[in-house]
Motif scaffolding. Structure first.
Motif, PDB file in Angstrom:
ATOM      1  N   GLY A 178       0.793  -1.222   0.000  1.00 13.98           N
ATOM      2  CA  GLY A 178       0.000   0.000   0.000  1.00 13.98           C
ATOM      3  C   GLY A 178       0.821   1.266   0.000  1.00 13.98           C
ATOM      4  O   GLY A 178       0.565   2.183   0.796  1.00 13.98           O
ATOM      5  N   GLY A 179       1.828   1.304  -0.904  1.00 14.87           N
ATOM      6  CA  GLY A 179       2.669   2.495  -0.946  1.00 14.87           C
ATOM      7  C   GLY A 179       3.483   2.676   0.317  1.00 14.87           C
ATOM      8  O   GLY A 179       3.754   3.802   0.747  1.00 14.87           O
ATOM      9  N   PHE A 180       3.863   1.530   0.930  1.00 14.45           N
ATOM     10  CA  PHE A 180       4.709   1.535   2.140  1.00 14.45           C
ATOM     11  C   PHE A 180       4.105   2.411   3.241  1.00 14.45           C
ATOM     12  O   PHE A 180       4.775   3.293   3.810  1.00 14.45           O
ATOM     13  CB  PHE A 180       6.135   1.970   1.797  1.00 14.45           C
ATOM     14  N   ASN A 181       2.828   2.155   3.501  1.00 14.93           N
ATOM     15  CA  ASN A 181       2.137   2.811   4.625  1.00 14.93           C
ATOM     16  C   ASN A 181       2.148   4.334   4.515  1.00 14.93           C
ATOM     17  O   ASN A 181       2.112   5.044   5.527  1.00 14.93           O
ATOM     18  CB  ASN A 181       2.760   2.402   5.970  1.00 14.93           C
ATOM     19  N   GLY A 182       2.191   4.833   3.290  1.00 16.15           N
ATOM     20  CA  GLY A 182       2.149   6.274   3.103  1.00 16.15           C
ATOM     21  C   GLY A 182       3.487   6.966   3.211  1.00 16.15           C
ATOM     22  O   GLY A 182       3.553   8.206   3.177  1.00 16.15           O
ATOM     23  N   PHE A 183       4.581   6.204   3.333  1.00 16.32           N
ATOM     24  CA  PHE A 183       5.915   6.803   3.354  1.00 16.32           C
ATOM     25  C   PHE A 183       6.334   7.144   1.922  1.00 16.32           C
ATOM     26  O   PHE A 183       6.018   6.403   0.982  1.00 16.32           O
ATOM     27  CB  PHE A 183       6.931   5.835   3.961  1.00 16.32           C
ATOM     28  N   PRO A 184       7.043   8.240   1.721  1.00 18.02           N
ATOM     29  CA  PRO A 184       7.543   8.551   0.386  1.00 18.02           C
ATOM     30  C   PRO A 184       8.386   7.388  -0.154  1.00 18.02           C
ATOM     31  O   PRO A 184       9.239   6.853   0.563  1.00 18.02           O
ATOM     32  CB  PRO A 184       8.407   9.795   0.610  1.00 18.02           C
ATOM     33  N   TRP A 185       8.127   7.011  -1.399  1.00 15.85           N
ATOM     34  CA  TRP A 185       8.826   5.854  -1.954  1.00 15.85           C
ATOM     35  C   TRP A 185       9.123   6.067  -3.438  1.00 15.85           C
ATOM     36  O   TRP A 185       8.497   6.893  -4.108  1.00 15.85           O
ATOM     37  CB  TRP A 185       8.004   4.575  -1.754  1.00 15.85           C
ATOM     38  N   ILE A 186      10.089   5.286  -3.919  1.00 10.52           N
ATOM     39  CA  ILE A 186      10.565   5.393  -5.298  1.00 10.52           C
ATOM     40  C   ILE A 186      10.427   4.053  -5.991  1.00 10.52           C
ATOM     41  O   ILE A 186      10.822   3.014  -5.449  1.00 10.52           O
ATOM     42  CB  ILE A 186      12.037   5.857  -5.323  1.00 10.52           C
ATOM     43  N   TRP A 187       9.869   4.076  -7.193  1.00 15.45           N
ATOM     44  CA  TRP A 187       9.802   2.882  -8.060  1.00 15.45           C
ATOM     45  C   TRP A 187      11.133   2.774  -8.790  1.00 15.45           C
ATOM     46  O   TRP A 187      11.528   3.673  -9.532  1.00 15.45           O
ATOM     47  CB  TRP A 187       8.667   3.051  -9.068  1.00 15.45           C
ATOM     48  N   SER A 188      11.856   1.654  -8.583  1.00 19.73           N
ATOM     49  CA  SER A 188      13.153   1.520  -9.260  1.00 19.73           C
ATOM     50  C   SER A 188      13.298   0.146  -9.893  1.00 19.73           C
ATOM     51  O   SER A 188      12.684  -0.829  -9.460  1.00 19.73           O
ATOM     52  CB  SER A 188      14.307   1.767  -8.289  1.00 19.73           C
ATOM     53  N   ASN A 189      14.122   0.102 -10.931  1.00 20.53           N
ATOM     54  CA  ASN A 189      14.466  -1.176 -11.560  1.00 20.53           C
ATOM     55  C   ASN A 189      15.912  -1.521 -11.245  1.00 20.53           C
ATOM     56  O   ASN A 189      16.779  -0.648 -11.210  1.00 20.53           O
ATOM     57  CB  ASN A 189      14.232  -1.123 -13.072  1.00 20.53           C
ATOM     58  N   ILE A 190      16.174  -2.807 -11.024  1.00 18.04           N
ATOM     59  CA  ILE A 190      17.559  -3.281 -10.846  1.00 18.04           C
ATOM     60  C   ILE A 190      18.139  -3.691 -12.205  1.00 18.04           C
ATOM     61  O   ILE A 190      19.167  -3.187 -12.634  1.00 18.04           O
ATOM     62  CB  ILE A 190      17.633  -4.447  -9.847  1.00 18.04           C
ATOM     63  N   SER A 191      17.493  -4.622 -12.858  1.00 14.06           N
ATOM     64  CA  SER A 191      17.833  -5.063 -14.218  1.00 14.06           C
ATOM     65  C   SER A 191      19.186  -5.747 -14.348  1.00 14.06           C
ATOM     66  O   SER A 191      19.358  -6.605 -15.214  1.00 14.06           O
ATOM     67  CB  SER A 191      17.742  -3.907 -15.224  1.00 14.06           C
ATOM     68  N   ASN A 192      20.174  -5.358 -13.566  1.00 14.18           N
ATOM     69  CA  ASN A 192      21.472  -6.033 -13.635  1.00 14.18           C
ATOM     70  C   ASN A 192      21.821  -6.616 -12.279  1.00 14.18           C
ATOM     71  O   ASN A 192      21.635  -5.978 -11.240  1.00 14.18           O
ATOM     72  CB  ASN A 192      22.577  -5.077 -14.072  1.00 14.18           C
ATOM     73  N   ASP A 211      -2.171   4.187  -9.264  1.00 14.12           N
ATOM     74  CA  ASP A 211      -2.701   3.384  -8.171  1.00 14.12           C
ATOM     75  C   ASP A 211      -3.331   4.313  -7.127  1.00 14.12           C
ATOM     76  O   ASP A 211      -2.694   5.274  -6.659  1.00 14.12           O
ATOM     77  CB  ASP A 211      -1.580   2.561  -7.542  1.00 14.12           C
ATOM     78  N   SER A 212      -4.548   4.016  -6.748  1.00 11.34           N
ATOM     79  CA  SER A 212      -5.296   4.927  -5.876  1.00 11.34           C
ATOM     80  C   SER A 212      -4.658   5.098  -4.506  1.00 11.34           C
ATOM     81  O   SER A 212      -4.836   6.129  -3.852  1.00 11.34           O
ATOM     82  CB  SER A 212      -6.738   4.446  -5.723  1.00 11.34           C
ATOM     83  N   ILE A 213      -3.913   4.102  -4.059  1.00 12.58           N
ATOM     84  CA  ILE A 213      -3.297   4.171  -2.730  1.00 12.58           C
ATOM     85  C   ILE A 213      -1.815   4.535  -2.827  1.00 12.58           C
ATOM     86  O   ILE A 213      -1.364   5.521  -2.249  1.00 12.58           O
ATOM     87  CB  ILE A 213      -3.460   2.827  -1.987  1.00 12.58           C
ATOM     88  N   ALA A 214      -1.052   3.756  -3.576  1.00 15.37           N
ATOM     89  CA  ALA A 214       0.401   3.931  -3.622  1.00 15.37           C
ATOM     90  C   ALA A 214       0.813   5.260  -4.225  1.00 15.37           C
ATOM     91  O   ALA A 214       1.855   5.823  -3.868  1.00 15.37           O
ATOM     92  CB  ALA A 214       1.041   2.778  -4.392  1.00 15.37           C
ATOM     93  N   SER A 215       0.012   5.789  -5.153  1.00 11.72           N
ATOM     94  CA  SER A 215       0.380   7.037  -5.825  1.00 11.72           C
ATOM     95  C   SER A 215       0.452   8.216  -4.861  1.00 11.72           C
ATOM     96  O   SER A 215       1.178   9.183  -5.099  1.00 11.72           O
ATOM     97  CB  SER A 215      -0.621   7.350  -6.934  1.00 11.72           C
ATOM     98  N   LYS A 216      -0.289   8.129  -3.758  1.00 11.90           N
ATOM     99  CA  LYS A 216      -0.350   9.246  -2.822  1.00 11.90           C
ATOM    100  C   LYS A 216       1.006   9.560  -2.201  1.00 11.90           C
ATOM    101  O   LYS A 216       1.265  10.705  -1.821  1.00 11.90           O
ATOM    102  CB  LYS A 216      -1.379   8.957  -1.724  1.00 11.90           C
ATOM    103  N   SER A 217       1.867   8.549  -2.080  1.00  7.75           N
ATOM    104  CA  SER A 217       3.175   8.789  -1.469  1.00  7.75           C
ATOM    105  C   SER A 217       4.331   8.500  -2.421  1.00  7.75           C
ATOM    106  O   SER A 217       5.491   8.506  -2.007  1.00  7.75           O
ATOM    107  CB  SER A 217       3.326   7.934  -0.203  1.00  7.75           C
ATOM    108  N   MET A 218       4.017   8.277  -3.705  1.00 12.24           N
ATOM    109  CA  MET A 218       5.062   7.996  -4.684  1.00 12.24           C
ATOM    110  C   MET A 218       5.898   9.255  -4.919  1.00 12.24           C
ATOM    111  O   MET A 218       5.368  10.302  -5.276  1.00 12.24           O
ATOM    112  CB  MET A 218       4.460   7.504  -5.991  1.00 12.24           C
ATOM    113  N   ALA A 219       7.208   9.144  -4.711  1.00 12.56           N
ATOM    114  CA  ALA A 219       8.076  10.317  -4.768  1.00 12.56           C
ATOM    115  C   ALA A 219       9.010  10.332  -5.968  1.00 12.56           C
ATOM    116  O   ALA A 219       9.704  11.324  -6.189  1.00 12.56           O
ATOM    117  CB  ALA A 219       8.914  10.400  -3.488  1.00 12.56           C
ATOM    118  N   GLY A 220       9.036   9.233  -6.733  1.00 12.37           N
ATOM    119  CA  GLY A 220       9.948   9.255  -7.863  1.00 12.37           C
ATOM    120  C   GLY A 220      10.157   7.906  -8.497  1.00 12.37           C
ATOM    121  O   GLY A 220       9.501   6.912  -8.156  1.00 12.37           O
ATOM    122  N   VAL A 221      11.067   7.893  -9.439  1.00 10.41           N
ATOM    123  CA  VAL A 221      11.485   6.683 -10.136  1.00 10.41           C
ATOM    124  C   VAL A 221      13.001   6.578 -10.006  1.00 10.41           C
ATOM    125  O   VAL A 221      13.662   7.510  -9.554  1.00 10.41           O
ATOM    126  CB  VAL A 221      11.083   6.718 -11.625  1.00 10.41           C
TER     127      VAL A 221
END
Length: 725
Positions: free
Chosen positions: A377-391, A415-425
């Motif tokens: 759920g967007g890590f309980n409303g904490f600011p979070w970043i969507w990242s890829n590892i890929s390697n 996302d109705s919940i996670a987007s509220k605290s999404m801070a970046g990529v």
């Protein structure tokens, strides 16, 4: 008279303020112009840069034209450099990457027909992973770092990790708590393992560090931070989160110290954790942050993870202890942000419960595969970043879940919940300088609010990658996108090369490392058609550095795929006691391995010599050169200095090691199988001893290109693919 004096004074203040503002703008413009001078000087007189306000507190860039010049505007330096790169990519077909550049500008600089405006909903574009500092960057000099930071700026990286020189902070801190320099060196690992020390995974491996290392790294870090800060980036430095030498309990027996056991399959002693609620923690943290600031200046973002990868909390109150870690960061800097990796079960809900949201940032590692951000759920409303590892481990197999990277951030944003605290990529690879197409796409996602049309995106990439329109090349890249760069279930990491695997009879289940796999999730015959199409344009494109890189890389992957088939066949023949078939397929396997070595020798990026020279070049002292080379060789082979499950985790398909280690290893294995098939005496192979011999050697490799990359790639592709048709 008094009124006149006051007015004069006010005017002076206003003039000084305006002058200061103008000077600041001019300084920022000069930072961008120096970037242009380094990366694409032909552009210097043809583009103008201007600062504009942000839009609704969002970063913005605009691309337009005025009086025959391209005008790029943005609300800060990184917005402008992002706009510059967007213009170069989509109007000039320029491609900057680790894997060669294509920077030929059109004869007449194209001007936009209308103003292009891009705003971003994301505050952060995060970059790097602790592991990358060792799987790729261990022996980088300032010239290489300068180039990387320029690439960060062009790709709009706002929040890069910057942990070089942290070992100097450790040394200086431990001196204040009764440690001798010899004791400190037994704790701090060697150059190739410093990241894993900072993550709390191990101590001492590859050490002791030479004295010269500390001063060099401190000087390098100051240059890195100065340039990052010039661009307006917010470097993520290493915080003090309680990780301490396992021997600290001997010096402070009254302190509450939790032993963390072993890591790496039970072969490496982990540092301990000093309870943040213990009075000693506050004293050590105080020295740590003061020393860090003295060496490297003020930091706002701090990394470090409690109980990483199986760490033990014992009877600690995790909520309380986490709050104490953050409390010391905020005491040092009231604006501090604790950057925490979402990996496995971390960060625990109990840990987050003790933290202030506005001073915490969670980086969701490997979101291109897992959906922790959604599940939690967007890590309980904490600011979070969507990242890829890929390697993973710096392995160079073709890989990149492009569809997932293109759609994942957008799914999160909607996302109705996670987007509220999404801070970046962000991009958090374990190793870099592989698969440049992934880096190219991932950094665009900060400026997109919809999933791009990936077929169109790939077509555009194919054009700018080589700076030429070619239907065959576009078709080739569509195939690569749908095969090697596809998004498949259970396909988290690159298919490892069987050439690099420690020989065994596992057949379809063979692994190079304990954590990987060698399965191919796509149709290798379809991939081969893509290689054929790419090479069909060799006559037109062979002079392009990017084409040379890709021709070698794609044929390398083709040969690796063929190697898997040959391996499966000779294992099958062995199991069926079919000696002729066994000999036919095992000989082909060995031929493929040697041919791959010959191919990779034509392009320095794919040679072990390049990396050895990088390590040895880090010192003028022969003894130090040997230590650095040993660290590099150890990490890419056995990883540990004793047998463990970590062997070959960081394996590389590089010319030199293929011929000198992997080939003899497979020859020994195949010879023992053949001896068994003919009823001879079979001796057990000691692969660790073979690997150890290579690690401890200092054999010299040729440093010049061994032939034409494109000609060799075409020759070997025809040798195998041509004979199959």
């Amino acid at each position: 008279m008094r009124t006149t004096q006051i007015l004069v004074f006010i005017n002076i203040i206003i003039f000084s303020f305006l002058l200061s503002g103008c000077q600041k703008v001019n300084d920022h413009i000069q930072v961008i112009e120096r970037l242009v001078e380094r990366e694409i000087p032909e552009l210097k007189e043809q583009v103008a840069f201007q600062f504009i306000p942000g839009e609704n507190n969002k970063d913005i860039f605009k691309i337009s034209s005025d009086d025959g010049k391209v005008v790029i505007e943005g609300n800060n330096i990184l917005s402008i450099t992002s706009g510059l790169n967007w213009y170069l990519k989509y109007y000039c077909n320029v491609s900057f990457s680790w894997g060669a550049d294509q920077a030929e500008l059109p004869a007449v600089l194209p001007l936009p027909d209308s103003t292009i405006v891009k705003t971003t909903p994301f505050l952060h574009n995060f970059y790097l992973n602790y592991c990358a500092f060792n799987y790729t960057m261990t022996f980088w000099d300032w010239e290489r770092w300068e180039r990387e930071i320029d690439l960060m700026a062009l790709n709009g990286v706002t929040t890069p990790m910057a942990i070089v020189g942290t070992e100097v902070v450790w040394r200086n801190t431990l001196r204040e708590f009764g440690y001798s320099d010899d004791e400190i060196k037994r704790f701090i690992s060697g150059p190739s393992y410093l990241s894993f020390l900072l993550m709390g995974n191990l101590q001492g491996l590859g050490g002791p560090l030479p004295d010269e290392w500390f001063d060099k790294q401190a000087e390098l870090q100051r240059k890195i931070l100065k340039r990052m800060r010039e661009y307006g980036m917010k470097p993520v430095m290493h915080g003090f989160y309680g990780m301490v030498p396992a021997t600290l309990k001997d010096k402070y027996p009254e302190a509450k110290i939790i032993e963390q056991g072993k890591w790496g399959g039970g072969t490496l002693i982990r540092p301990s954790v000093l309870a943040p609620s213990d009075p000693l923690f506050g004293k050590m943290a105080e020295v740590w942050y003061q020393e860090q600031k003295r060496l490297f200046g003020k930091a706002d973002y701090f990394g470090g993870d409690l109980f990483h990868e199986g760490g033990k909390s014992g009877d600690l109150n995790v909520t309380l202890e986490a709050s104490k870690v953050q409390e010391m960061m905020l005491k040092h800097n009231p604006e501090a942000v604790w950057v925490i990796q979402a990996w496995g079960n971390n960060p625990l809900d109990e840990l987050l419960a003790g933290l202030k949201k506005e001073h915490t940032l969670i980086v969701d590692l490997c979101a291109e595969y897992w959906t922790r951000w959604k599940d939690r759920g967007g890590f309980n409303g904490f600011p979070w970043i969507w990242s890829n590892i890929s390697n993973w481990g710096g392995n160079i197999g073709l890989h990149g879940r492009l569809d997932a990277i293109a759609s994942g951030p957008i799914n999160a944003l909607n996302d109705s919940i996670a987007s509220k605290s999404m801070a970046g990529v962000g991009s958090t690879p374990e190793g870099i300088e592989t698969n440049p197409v992934v880096f190219d796409l991932a950094n665009e996602m900060r400026w997109r609010t919809q999933t791009p049309d990936m077929e169109k995106w790939i077509e555009d990439y194919a054009v700018r990658r080589y700076g030429e329109e070619s239907l065959a090349v576009k078709q080739a890249w569509q195939i690569f996108y749908n095969t090697a760069y596809g998004t498949y279930e259970t396909h988290r990491r690159a298919s490892e090369s069987v050439f690099c695997a420690r020989p065994n009879l596992a057949g379809l289940d063979i692994k190079t490392s304990a954590f990987g796999q060698t399965n191919i999730f796509y149709d290798p015959d379809e991939f081969a058609k893509g290689v054929e199409l790419l090479l069909s344009e060799a006559g037109k494109l062979k002079s392009k550095d990017t084409y040379q890189y890709d021709a070698v890389d794609m044929v390398r992957q083709y040969l690796a795929n063929e190697g898997r088939i040959a391996y499966y066949q000779f294992v099958k023949a062995y199991n069926e006691n079919d000696l002729p078939e066994f000999r036919q397929w095992s000989n082909k396997f060995l031929d493929l391995l040697l041919d791959q070595d010959a191919l990779l020798s034509t392009y320095p990026h794919f040679t072990v010599d390049k990396w050895i020279q990088e390590a040895r070049g880090y010192s003028d002292d022969e003894e130090m050169k040997d230590i650095y080379e040993y660290n590099l060789r150890l990490q890419i082979t056995t990883w540990n200095d004793i047998p463990s499950q970590l062997h070959d985790y960081a394996s590389k398909e590089w010319s030199g090691i293929l011929k000198d280690l992997y080939y003899p290893r497979w020859v020994a294995f195949i010879s023992s199988l053949e001896a068994e098939l003919v009823g001879g005496t079979v001796e057990k192979n000691d692969f660790f001893e073979m690997e150890k011999d290579w690690v401890e050697s200092h054999n010299v490799y040729a440093s010049d290109k061994m032939g034409s990359p494109v000609e060799k790639a075409s020759e070997l592709f025809e040798k195998y693919y041509g004979n199959r048709k």
